[in-house]
Scaffold this motif. Structure first.
Motif, PDB file in Angstrom:
ATOM      1  N   ALA A 137     -11.158   5.355 -12.129  1.00  0.00           N
ATOM      2  CA  ALA A 137     -12.093   4.241 -11.711  1.00  0.00           C
ATOM      3  C   ALA A 137     -11.457   3.165 -12.215  1.00  0.00           C
ATOM      4  CB  ALA A 137     -13.241   4.408 -12.123  1.00  0.00           C
ATOM      5  N   THR A 138     -10.960   2.691 -13.471  1.00  0.00           N
ATOM      6  CA  THR A 138     -10.371   1.648 -13.885  1.00  0.00           C
ATOM      7  C   THR A 138      -9.012   1.104 -13.050  1.00  0.00           C
ATOM      8  OG1 THR A 138     -11.403   1.911 -16.085  1.00  0.00           O
ATOM      9  CG2 THR A 138      -9.777   0.314 -15.965  1.00  0.00           C
ATOM     10  N   LEU A 139      -8.352   2.199 -12.829  1.00  0.00           N
ATOM     11  CA  LEU A 139      -6.945   2.156 -12.181  1.00  0.00           C
ATOM     12  C   LEU A 139      -7.283   1.612 -10.690  1.00  0.00           C
ATOM     13  CD1 LEU A 139      -4.578   5.080 -13.367  1.00  0.00           C
ATOM     14  CD2 LEU A 139      -4.675   2.679 -13.967  1.00  0.00           C
ATOM     15  N   GLU A 140      -8.352   2.242 -10.105  1.00  0.00           N
ATOM     16  CA  GLU A 140      -8.759   1.736  -8.598  1.00  0.00           C
ATOM     17  C   GLU A 140      -9.016   0.282  -8.706  1.00  0.00           C
ATOM     18  OE1 GLU A 140     -10.816   5.357  -6.392  1.00  0.00           O
ATOM     19  OE2 GLU A 140     -11.887   4.521  -7.988  1.00  0.00           O
ATOM     20  N   GLN A 141      -9.776  -0.315  -9.577  1.00  0.00           N
ATOM     21  CA  GLN A 141     -10.352  -1.615  -9.622  1.00  0.00           C
ATOM     22  C   GLN A 141      -8.983  -2.315  -9.914  1.00  0.00           C
ATOM     23  OE1 GLN A 141     -13.483  -2.707  -9.522  1.00  0.00           O
ATOM     24  NE2 GLN A 141     -14.298  -0.846  -9.450  1.00  0.00           N
ATOM     25  N   LYS A 142      -8.119  -2.224 -10.477  1.00  0.00           N
ATOM     26  CA  LYS A 142      -6.767  -2.694 -10.956  1.00  0.00           C
ATOM     27  C   LYS A 142      -6.003  -3.107  -9.593  1.00  0.00           C
ATOM     28  CE  LYS A 142      -6.462  -3.473 -15.547  1.00  0.00           C
ATOM     29  NZ  LYS A 142      -6.602  -2.207 -16.481  1.00  0.00           N
ATOM     30  N   THR A 143      -6.049  -2.220  -8.740  1.00  0.00           N
ATOM     31  CA  THR A 143      -5.004  -2.413  -7.572  1.00  0.00           C
ATOM     32  C   THR A 143      -5.509  -3.402  -6.824  1.00  0.00           C
ATOM     33  OG1 THR A 143      -6.671  -1.108  -5.921  1.00  0.00           O
ATOM     34  CG2 THR A 143      -5.363   0.227  -7.431  1.00  0.00           C
ATOM     35  N   LEU A 144      -6.781  -4.030  -6.950  1.00  0.00           N
ATOM     36  CA  LEU A 144      -6.978  -5.288  -6.188  1.00  0.00           C
ATOM     37  C   LEU A 144      -6.015  -6.521  -6.626  1.00  0.00           C
ATOM     38  CD1 LEU A 144     -10.744  -4.833  -5.774  1.00  0.00           C
ATOM     39  CD2 LEU A 144      -8.851  -4.303  -4.082  1.00  0.00           C
ATOM     40  N   SER A 145      -5.699  -6.445  -7.689  1.00  0.00           N
ATOM     41  CA  SER A 145      -4.781  -7.594  -8.146  1.00  0.00           C
ATOM     42  C   SER A 145      -3.385  -7.229  -8.274  1.00  0.00           C
ATOM     43  CB  SER A 145      -5.368  -8.007  -9.433  1.00  0.00           C
ATOM     44  OG  SER A 145      -5.929  -7.135 -10.464  1.00  0.00           O
ATOM     45  N   ALA A 146      -2.882  -6.278  -7.697  1.00  0.00           N
ATOM     46  CA  ALA A 146      -1.562  -5.777  -7.844  1.00  0.00           C
ATOM     47  C   ALA A 146      -0.839  -6.810  -7.066  1.00  0.00           C
ATOM     48  CB  ALA A 146      -1.320  -4.315  -7.391  1.00  0.00           C
ATOM     49  N   GLU A 147       0.428  -6.825  -7.385  1.00  0.00           N
ATOM     50  CA  GLU A 147       1.264  -8.176  -6.569  1.00  0.00           C
ATOM     51  C   GLU A 147       1.603  -7.685  -5.086  1.00  0.00           C
ATOM     52  OE1 GLU A 147       4.616  -7.460  -9.590  1.00  0.00           O
ATOM     53  OE2 GLU A 147       5.554  -7.684  -7.966  1.00  0.00           O
ATOM     54  N   GLU A 148       1.509  -6.481  -4.885  1.00  0.00           N
ATOM     55  CA  GLU A 148       1.881  -5.962  -3.446  1.00  0.00           C
ATOM     56  C   GLU A 148       0.539  -5.775  -2.577  1.00  0.00           C
ATOM     57  OE1 GLU A 148       4.573  -5.876  -1.767  1.00  0.00           O
ATOM     58  OE2 GLU A 148       6.086  -6.170  -3.080  1.00  0.00           O
ATOM     59  N   TYR A 149      -0.572  -6.062  -3.465  1.00  0.00           N
ATOM     60  CA  TYR A 149      -1.866  -5.666  -2.562  1.00  0.00           C
ATOM     61  C   TYR A 149      -1.983  -6.420  -1.446  1.00  0.00           C
ATOM     62  CZ  TYR A 149      -6.694  -4.804  -1.331  1.00  0.00           C
ATOM     63  OH  TYR A 149      -7.898  -4.346  -0.633  1.00  0.00           O
ATOM     64  N   GLY A 150      -2.212  -5.982  -0.457  1.00  0.00           N
ATOM     65  CA  GLY A 150      -2.562  -6.841   1.027  1.00  0.00           C
ATOM     66  C   GLY A 150      -1.031  -7.243   1.564  1.00  0.00           C
ATOM     67  N   ILE A 151       0.040  -6.500   0.874  1.00  0.00           N
ATOM     68  CA  ILE A 151       1.387  -6.538   1.533  1.00  0.00           C
ATOM     69  C   ILE A 151       1.880  -5.237   1.913  1.00  0.00           C
ATOM     70  CG2 ILE A 151       3.594  -7.765   1.198  1.00  0.00           C
ATOM     71  CD1 ILE A 151       2.531  -9.442  -0.923  1.00  0.00           C
ATOM     72  N   GLU A 152       2.254  -4.489   0.712  1.00  0.00           N
ATOM     73  CA  GLU A 152       2.980  -3.209   0.917  1.00  0.00           C
ATOM     74  C   GLU A 152       1.759  -2.224   1.002  1.00  0.00           C
ATOM     75  OE1 GLU A 152       6.123  -1.606  -1.391  1.00  0.00           O
ATOM     76  OE2 GLU A 152       7.202  -3.571  -0.958  1.00  0.00           O
ATOM     77  N   THR A 153       0.656  -2.640  -0.024  1.00  0.00           N
ATOM     78  CA  THR A 153      -0.370  -1.804  -0.072  1.00  0.00           C
ATOM     79  C   THR A 153      -1.595  -2.406   0.634  1.00  0.00           C
ATOM     80  OG1 THR A 153       0.278  -1.024  -2.304  1.00  0.00           O
ATOM     81  CG2 THR A 153      -2.119  -0.793  -1.776  1.00  0.00           C
ATOM     82  N   CYS A 154      -1.967  -1.710   1.764  1.00  0.00           N
ATOM     83  CA  CYS A 154      -3.132  -2.324   2.329  1.00  0.00           C
ATOM     84  C   CYS A 154      -4.471  -1.543   1.837  1.00  0.00           C
ATOM     85  CB  CYS A 154      -3.021  -1.913   3.765  1.00  0.00           C
ATOM     86  SG  CYS A 154      -1.760  -2.617   4.697  1.00  0.00           S
ATOM     87  N   GLY A 155      -4.568  -1.116   0.833  1.00  0.00           N
ATOM     88  CA  GLY A 155      -5.725  -0.520   0.087  1.00  0.00           C
ATOM     89  C   GLY A 155      -5.583   1.073  -0.283  1.00  0.00           C
ATOM     90  N   ILE A 156      -6.136   1.298  -1.387  1.00  0.00           N
ATOM     91  CA  ILE A 156      -6.215   2.690  -1.695  1.00  0.00           C
ATOM     92  C   ILE A 156      -7.212   3.365  -1.469  1.00  0.00           C
ATOM     93  CG2 ILE A 156      -4.451   2.177  -3.917  1.00  0.00           C
ATOM     94  CD1 ILE A 156      -7.777   2.539  -4.992  1.00  0.00           C
TER      95      ILE A 156
END
Ligand code: GTP
Ligand code: MN
Ligand code: MN
Ligand code: MN
Ligand code: MN
Ligand code: MN
Length: 214
Positions: A137-156
């Motif tokens: 659950a913590t890792l899921e939260q962190k995805t929102l501030s990943a550098e590729e979030y919104g670019i390569e990663t549209c959402g987990i």
């Protein structure tokens, strides 16, 4: 026993493009193939029995992503020149989901399979890592501030690991999505390897998927 071809996506890549390779075949390919490329993707999962809506037993949590190309896949990516596959997956995990590499990192022990795609001359390395449900659950939260979030990663996404009363909605219907590379085959393999599904549970789910999608 499950056929290798059960899992492949329909978009772009043909079923016969991928085959599993052993470590021995891998070194043969490495010494005999010019411009061989490598990619490495990973399945992060947690074991957690959870009765959803007091009805469906969800046996665990599995992380995938909606990619920039509209396809579902695992976090991970191309291994850079001079980089080892395991270093590549760690770097890509940090870029795409913000994985804290001081706390979690993939090692050789997490490597569970290699596939070869002849046409792209690409080796696809697949890794599997278990974390606690709390850490998941913590890792899921962190995805929102990943550098590729919104670019390569549209959402987990959490893969729905249950089947609803009609026998299709839930996991079988999820399999009818479009997947990048051989991510669908990897998902099936990973779920069995993680023991989140037995062979017979997977057989039932794949039959439901086929009746629905094909
Ligand atoms: P760039 O940094 O933009 O190059 O992307 P990337 O390094 O993150 O690469 P990507 O994740 O797109 O993966 C590279 C190759 O692996 C592509 O040919 C995909 O088709 C394939 N691929 C993508 N996702 C998966 C996956 O979950 N599993 C497998 N086996 N292959 C995948
Ligand atoms: Mn509602
Ligand atoms: Mn990437
Ligand atoms: Mn990627
Ligand atoms: Mn990359
Ligand atoms: Mn990139």
């Amino acid at each position: 026993h499950l056929k290798d071809s059960e899992g492949y996506g329909k978009l772009g890549d043909s079923i016969n493009d991928y085959r599993a390779v052993t470590k021995e075949e891998l070194s043969t390919l490495e010494s005999s193939t010019i411009n061989l490329k490598h990619a490495a993707h990973g399945m992060i999962f947690a074991k957690k029995s959870n009765l959803l809506w007091n009805l469906y037993d969800q046996k665990g949590l599995v992380m995938m992503q909606v990619r920039f190309d509209g396809l579902l896949g695992f976090p991970g990516g191309l291994v850079d020149d001079g980089e080892k596959a395991v270093d590549g997956i760690n770097r890509e995990m940090h870029e795409e989901i913000g994985l804290d590499l001081h706390k979690y990192s993939f090692t050789e022990n997490h490597h569970i399979a290699c596939y070869y795609q002849e046409m792209k001359k690409m080796i696809l390395h697949f890794y599997l890592m278990e974390v606690s449900p709390e850490d998941f659950a913590t890792l899921e939260q962190k995805t929102l501030s990943a550098e590729e979030y919104g670019i390569e990663t549209c959402g987990i996404v959490r893969v729905p690991l249950f089947t609803m009363g009609d026998g299709v909605r839930g996991f079988p219907a999820f399999l009818a999505n479009q997947f990048a590379g051989n991510a669908r085959a990897e998902l099936i393999h990973g779920l069995l390897e993680a023991k989140l599904f037995s062979e017979s549970e997977m057989g039932t789910a794949l039959k439901a998927y086929k009746d629905y999608a094909e």
